[in-house]
Design an enzyme around this catalytic site. Structure first.
Site, PDB file in Angstrom:
ATOM      1  N   ASP A  86     -18.172  -7.407 -10.268  1.00  0.00           N
ATOM      2  CA  ASP A  86     -18.526  -6.715 -11.505  1.00  0.00           C
ATOM      3  C   ASP A  86     -18.906  -5.286 -11.127  1.00  0.00           C
ATOM      4  O   ASP A  86     -19.684  -5.096 -10.198  1.00  0.00           O
ATOM      5  CB  ASP A  86     -19.732  -7.438 -12.137  1.00  0.00           C
ATOM      6  CG  ASP A  86     -19.973  -7.051 -13.583  1.00  0.00           C
ATOM      7  OD1 ASP A  86     -19.826  -5.858 -13.906  1.00  0.00           O
ATOM      8  OD2 ASP A  86     -20.316  -7.930 -14.376  1.00  0.00           O
ATOM      9  N   ARG A  92     -19.995  -3.026 -13.555  1.00  0.00           N
ATOM     10  CA  ARG A  92     -20.648  -2.391 -14.697  1.00  0.00           C
ATOM     11  C   ARG A  92     -22.026  -1.858 -14.340  1.00  0.00           C
ATOM     12  O   ARG A  92     -22.481  -0.898 -14.925  1.00  0.00           O
ATOM     13  CB  ARG A  92     -20.773  -3.387 -15.865  1.00  0.00           C
ATOM     14  CG  ARG A  92     -19.469  -3.614 -16.556  1.00  0.00           C
ATOM     15  CD  ARG A  92     -19.598  -4.703 -17.580  1.00  0.00           C
ATOM     16  NE  ARG A  92     -19.878  -5.997 -16.977  1.00  0.00           N
ATOM     17  CZ  ARG A  92     -20.081  -7.109 -17.670  1.00  0.00           C
ATOM     18  NH1 ARG A  92     -20.057  -7.072 -18.979  1.00  0.00           N
ATOM     19  NH2 ARG A  92     -20.299  -8.245 -17.059  1.00  0.00           N
TER      20      ARG A  92
END
Ligand SMILES: [Zn+2]
Length: 420
Positions: A330, A332
């Site tokens: 991930d 983000r």
């Protein structure tokens, strides 16, 4: 002096303009007044005034370059800001004056035309990085919620037609590099060097201009949709519902059923309407972080890797397959996400429609109180999305009903590529 594209020589911005040892408009991040803070100037027509690295418009600066290349646009064109000012007053809030509280946007970005009116009138190329307007939303899920009597029109927030009245805000990223470095626990110089290298040397100023601390990165920003009275956001006596959503074009726009993104977003909008109808406010923050900020090409490659692996698409290997393709599960990194909420002056969220621990922890660690976390209602999880949601629960996402055990997780399978 302002000049169009020259055909005779190229003006490099990697070193200060000759004869300009001090900035005409120094930036003092977090200063007590906008004048002391100084305007963000990413002008490409007047290099001597520039006090940031990069250009306005983020990724769209490349399209502007194409428009100019095709002679469809005058490179000297400046925005006429008449009547473009915000439709709702936002701030200033105390958070604007804490240099560490907001590091990824310019809190004065929507007020640039007003607080720097004098400088603009004198010919300085200052542009807003935030815009605030009004709109109505109409989405089938809200019409369905009205049909099922879960929502009723009130004529102000929700209309009989199903329209929702909103204030919407577009935010371009403006990074204060020392603050970004601090959030990620790295030194300023390591961050600048990594940004330089990983963009293929796109911004030499990152390594040659230590006098410039602010960067306009070529990435998407955020859009905020506010339901109800904007003043409620900073009123401790009024409730706030919020969903912080990361872009997923396939689900959000096209209704692809491999994930829970659109259903959770629409559930978020429904809860925001409800909160606004009872005197509070609802906030949807839509961050342009497609495919966990790995991009859609990577995301679709991961889908194939998931579906084609031995045993088919399964919750137990959900995160592993992403890491195999992208190198990380991930990207983000929610560290910057709370900034926009601090910009709005929010100190407490009564209902957060999210199961993500990363989002929850980033918000609470930044000083925003979260009263209740609202998971996605199980009936809203699409057929092929159980792999994603069960994998997330097993990985520690918030779930009041408990996470699946190893056997339970292994039993969760997605659709085969042959069955589409
Ligand atoms: Zn999605």
């Amino acid at each position: 002096m302002t000049t169009p594209n020259r055909t005779t020589h190229i003006r490099l911005t990697s070193h200060p303009e000759p004869g300009t040892s001090t900035h005409r408009f120094p930036l003092r991040w977090g200063a007590a007044t906008p004048k002391e803070r100084g305007p963000v100037i990413g002008s490409v027509t007047n290099p001597a005034d520039r006090n940031v690295i990069g250009a306005h418009g983020g990724a769209y600066s490349l399209y502007r370059a194409l428009a100019i290349s095709a002679r469809a646009m005058n490179p000297l064109a400046r925005p006429d800001l008449t009547n473009t000012h915000p439709t709702a007053g936002i701030g200033p809030h105390p958070s604007w004056f804490d240099p560490d509280r907001i590091v990824s946007l310019d809190p004065w970005g929507h007020m640039a035309g007003e607080v720097f009116a004098e400088e603009i009138a004198s010919g300085v190329d200052i542009r807003p990085t935030i815009a605030v307007t009004k709109a109505r939303l109409n989405v089938p899920e809200i019409l369905a919620a009205m049909g099922a009597k879960r929502l009723s029109p009130d004529g102000t927030v929700l209309h009989a037609s199903g329209d929702i009245s909103v204030t919407k805000v577009a935010v371009d990223p403006v990074w204060h590099l020392p603050g970004i470095a601090q959030r990620f626990g790295v030194s300023d110089s390591v961050l600048r060097r990594t940004l330089f290298e990983q963009t293929g040397g796109m911004y030499p100023e990152l390594v040659t201009r230590p006098d410039m601390n602010v960067f306009l990165p070529p990435i998407g920003g955020a859009t905020v949709y506010i339901m109800g009275d904007v003043a409620a956001l900073t009123d401790d006596k009024r409730r706030i519902a919020c969903r912080v959503h990361d872009e997923c074009n396939g689900s959000d726009v096209f209704g692809s059923d491999i994930c829970t993104c659109r259903p959770y977003l629409m559930h978020g909008i429904e809860e925001c309407v409800r909160e606004a109808q009872t005197g509070g406010a609802g906030v949807i923050v839509y961050n342009r972080k497609e495919g966990r900020a790995l991009g859609e090409v990577t995301k679709f490659l991961v889908y194939n890797a998931r579906k084609r692996q031995e045993g088919g698409d399964q919750a137990s290997t959900y995160f592993e397959r992403t890491e195999c393709v992208a190198g990380v599960q991930d990207a983000r990194f929610q560290q910057l996400m709370p900034d926009v909420l601090h910009w709005l002056g929010i100190r407490r969220i009564d209902r957060l429609m999210s199961m993500s621990n990363m989002k929850h922890d980033a918000l609470t660690e930044s000083g925003i109180e979260i009263v209740e976390r609202v998971p996605i209602p199980p009936e809203l999880v699409p057929p092929d999305a159980s792999v994603e949601i069960e994998a997330k629960k097993a990985a520690g996402y918030y779930t009041p009903d408990g996470a699946p055990d190893a056997d339970g997780l292994a039993a969760v399978k997605g659709r085969d590529l042959e069955k589409f």
